[in-house]
Design an enzyme around this catalytic site. Sequence first.
Site, mmCIF file in Angstrom:
data_model
loop_
_atom_site.group_PDB
_atom_site.id
_atom_site.type_symbol
_atom_site.label_atom_id
_atom_site.label_comp_id
_atom_site.label_asym_id
_atom_site.label_seq_id
_atom_site.Cartn_x
_atom_site.Cartn_y
_atom_site.Cartn_z
ATOM 1 N N ASN A 157 40.461 50.741 44.210
ATOM 2 C CA ASN A 157 41.514 51.196 45.138
ATOM 3 C C ASN A 157 42.238 52.452 44.684
ATOM 4 O OD1 ASN A 157 42.872 49.796 43.140
ATOM 5 N ND2 ASN A 157 44.254 48.738 44.535
ATOM 6 N N GLU A 255 46.493 44.580 34.249
ATOM 7 C CA GLU A 255 47.226 44.910 35.487
ATOM 8 C C GLU A 255 46.502 44.178 36.604
ATOM 9 O OE1 GLU A 255 49.939 46.466 35.870
ATOM 10 O OE2 GLU A 255 50.219 47.533 33.996
ATOM 11 N N CYS A 289 47.843 47.000 44.882
ATOM 12 C CA CYS A 289 48.406 45.787 44.277
ATOM 13 C C CYS A 289 49.910 45.701 44.500
ATOM 14 C CB CYS A 289 48.114 45.788 42.790
ATOM 15 S SG CYS A 289 48.665 47.308 42.013
ATOM 16 N N GLU A 463 52.108 50.087 31.787
ATOM 17 C CA GLU A 463 51.474 51.401 31.783
ATOM 18 C C GLU A 463 52.500 52.430 32.231
ATOM 19 O OE1 GLU A 463 47.841 50.751 34.168
ATOM 20 O OE2 GLU A 463 46.825 50.501 32.254
HETATM 21 P P1 NAP Z 1 37.898 43.249 40.717
HETATM 22 O O1 NAP Z 1 36.867 42.636 41.542
HETATM 23 O O2 NAP Z 1 38.582 42.446 39.699
HETATM 24 O O3 NAP Z 1 37.207 44.530 40.063
HETATM 25 C C1 NAP Z 1 37.889 45.380 39.187
HETATM 26 C C2 NAP Z 1 36.934 45.915 38.135
HETATM 27 O O4 NAP Z 1 36.423 44.812 37.392
HETATM 28 C C3 NAP Z 1 35.722 46.638 38.704
HETATM 29 O O5 NAP Z 1 35.366 47.707 37.860
HETATM 30 C C4 NAP Z 1 34.657 45.562 38.666
HETATM 31 O O6 NAP Z 1 33.341 46.059 38.569
HETATM 32 C C5 NAP Z 1 35.034 44.858 37.395
HETATM 33 N N1 NAP Z 1 34.472 43.513 37.270
HETATM 34 C C6 NAP Z 1 34.144 42.643 38.246
HETATM 35 N N2 NAP Z 1 33.601 41.512 37.703
HETATM 36 C C7 NAP Z 1 33.577 41.703 36.363
HETATM 37 C C8 NAP Z 1 33.113 40.941 35.267
HETATM 38 N N3 NAP Z 1 32.548 39.746 35.437
HETATM 39 N N4 NAP Z 1 33.262 41.448 34.014
HETATM 40 C C9 NAP Z 1 33.806 42.654 33.820
HETATM 41 N N5 NAP Z 1 34.245 43.444 34.835
HETATM 42 C C10 NAP Z 1 34.144 42.970 36.087
HETATM 43 O O7 NAP Z 1 39.072 43.870 41.586
HETATM 44 P P2 NAP Z 1 38.976 44.858 42.832
HETATM 45 O O8 NAP Z 1 38.615 44.070 44.028
HETATM 46 O O9 NAP Z 1 38.143 46.042 42.498
HETATM 47 O O10 NAP Z 1 40.469 45.377 42.900
HETATM 48 C C11 NAP Z 1 41.432 44.742 43.625
HETATM 49 C C12 NAP Z 1 42.348 43.928 42.738
HETATM 50 O O11 NAP Z 1 42.915 44.772 41.735
HETATM 51 C C13 NAP Z 1 43.508 43.349 43.492
HETATM 52 O O12 NAP Z 1 43.731 42.029 43.094
HETATM 53 C C14 NAP Z 1 44.677 44.238 43.076
HETATM 54 O O13 NAP Z 1 45.925 43.626 43.197
HETATM 55 C C15 NAP Z 1 44.327 44.553 41.677
HETATM 56 N N6 NAP Z 1 44.997 45.773 41.223
HETATM 57 C C16 NAP Z 1 46.017 45.641 40.328
HETATM 58 C C17 NAP Z 1 46.705 46.761 39.925
HETATM 59 C C18 NAP Z 1 47.829 46.653 38.962
HETATM 60 O O14 NAP Z 1 48.210 47.683 38.419
HETATM 61 N N7 NAP Z 1 48.369 45.489 38.710
HETATM 62 C C19 NAP Z 1 46.351 48.016 40.411
HETATM 63 C C20 NAP Z 1 45.298 48.111 41.330
HETATM 64 C C21 NAP Z 1 44.630 46.958 41.718
HETATM 65 P P3 NAP Z 1 32.387 46.254 39.868
HETATM 66 O O15 NAP Z 1 33.094 47.207 40.746
HETATM 67 O O16 NAP Z 1 31.145 46.805 39.282
HETATM 68 O O17 NAP Z 1 32.226 44.903 40.480
#
Ligand code: NAP
Length: 485
Positions: A157, A255, A289, A463
């Site tokens: 995102n 995060e 997020c 961060e």
């Molecule tokens: P996600 O599915 O957790 O993916 C995030 C990252 O983790 C991607 O690079 C993904 O790789 C990787 N990943 C997935 N499965 C993994 C595994 N088994 N082992 C290691 N890495 C793995 O999250 P998203 O859907 O991309 O992002 C949305 C989420 O991020 C929401 O919940 C949002 O709230 C949160 N977010 C939090 C913040 C904050 O600062 N708190 C900021 C932005 C977003 P692939 O893409 O290759 O699957």
Amino acid sequence: MLQKTSHFMREANLIGGQWVQADSGATIDVINPATGLKLGTVPKSGKAETTRAIEAAQKAFESFKKTTAVERSKMLRALHDAMMDNQQPLAELLTMEQGKSLTESKGEIASSAAYILWFAEEARRIYGDVIPSPWGDRRIIVTKEPTGVIAAITPWNFPSSMLARKIGPAIAAGCTAVVKPASQTPYSGLAWGALCEEVGIPAGVVNVVTGSASEIGKELTTHPLVKKITFTGSTDVGKMLIEQSASTVKKVSMELGGNAPFLVFDDADLDRAVEGAVTAKYRNSGQTCVCTNRFFVQAGIYDRFVEKFAKASGALKVGPGLDDGVQQGPLIDDKAVEKVEEFIADAKAKGGKVVTGGNRHELGGTFFQPTVISEATPEMNFMKDEIFGPVAPIFRFETEEEAVSMANDTEFGLACYFYTSDLGRAFRVMEGLKYGMVGVNEGLITTPEAPFGGVKESGIGREGGHQGIEDYLDTKYVCIGGLGL
Ligand code: NAP
């Protein structure tokens, strides 16, 4: 396939200063969510490539840790300047892989550069301590040293700025990094490699590997040379990475997900609240997020807020991010659209009223109408689950206590917002909300100067701010005896 947008669009891993393909030659397609067309490919790497990247980062660390703070500060300043000089092509690349409007992408690139500049400044303020000694002939000092090789995993995102907050403090502290960007938006991550190379950051300091999340993630979290893992993404994946990191007792920064409440009290400035609500809901089509997940509005102002907010929501211009004047781009993929539809269907079945939107946009693809749902109740799914889309449920409340209690009724604790003109209430509510970040009469609060992060299941660590570099440093206590004093 579309033409490359610029030389920043790299279709290879960066390992130890070399742009290389996956060992197997396998690739992943990258799709433009606005058109559904393939933009290009990136390597589908796994364990072996990740191990090599870790080893390259360790090799680079041996000399990089000896650079002075001023040298590292200058590198980061050069990186900041290179980003701003290339804001337009970097933003176009970001919009093409992610979908957000060009205005938002330019804002994200500027935000990335601002984080880098902040850490350029922080690099020169890594202070230790001299502590009054309880022994007459001994002296006590405390120093800060770079932690070593750090691993960063980031979501789709904010494909540029989520890395800025990790690469910036790593370089400032004297650490080296292995980075894994999200598979749907890898080009903005690989662009960090190209930028670092361009400004002369030594080979191996920043390595970028794309591919299988589980294989790369497993190696990053279990390899003994990696000393810290920093992750931005979903809470489920974050929990798994914490577990995996336990085997080698790594430092972790997380995060994770949010479930942001947005409270509007009867005494709020209505126009200001509506303006803040639009920003806090629809940025990146609701896919952040810190986007509001739940609006809680007091009974006396409820109907007026719903009417004005629905009108402002319905007026948003939806379209491809590169088109002029577009305010909301497509959602990232079909799954995201289906999830949003499920939330709306669930709410309607439980008595929610769709005031505006509610459907896929006439543009087709993954475009979705900005949607406002009134008469939301705690039984509806969005009370507990992150929507991550342009849907705004509005709950009604009577008392301040009830509003704070509903806002806190979640395992998440990232960002929250509230609007009031009563100073006493502002302090009561601010202190009552169990969140890492609070916007009082403000709907957009992220800035490099402030610590970004959550409490509860929204994360660990901060961060940005002066806190943002701490996790990249080890504290060393030194007791010097035999001084003959
Ligand atoms: P996600 O599915 O957790 O993916 C995030 C990252 O983790 C991607 O690079 C993904 O790789 C990787 N990943 C997935 N499965 C993994 C595994 N088994 N082992 C290691 N890495 C793995 O999250 P998203 O859907 O991309 O992002 C949305 C989420 O991020 C929401 O919940 C949002 O709230 C949160 N977010 C939090 C913040 C904050 O600062 N708190 C900021 C932005 C977003 P692939 O893409 O290759 O699957």
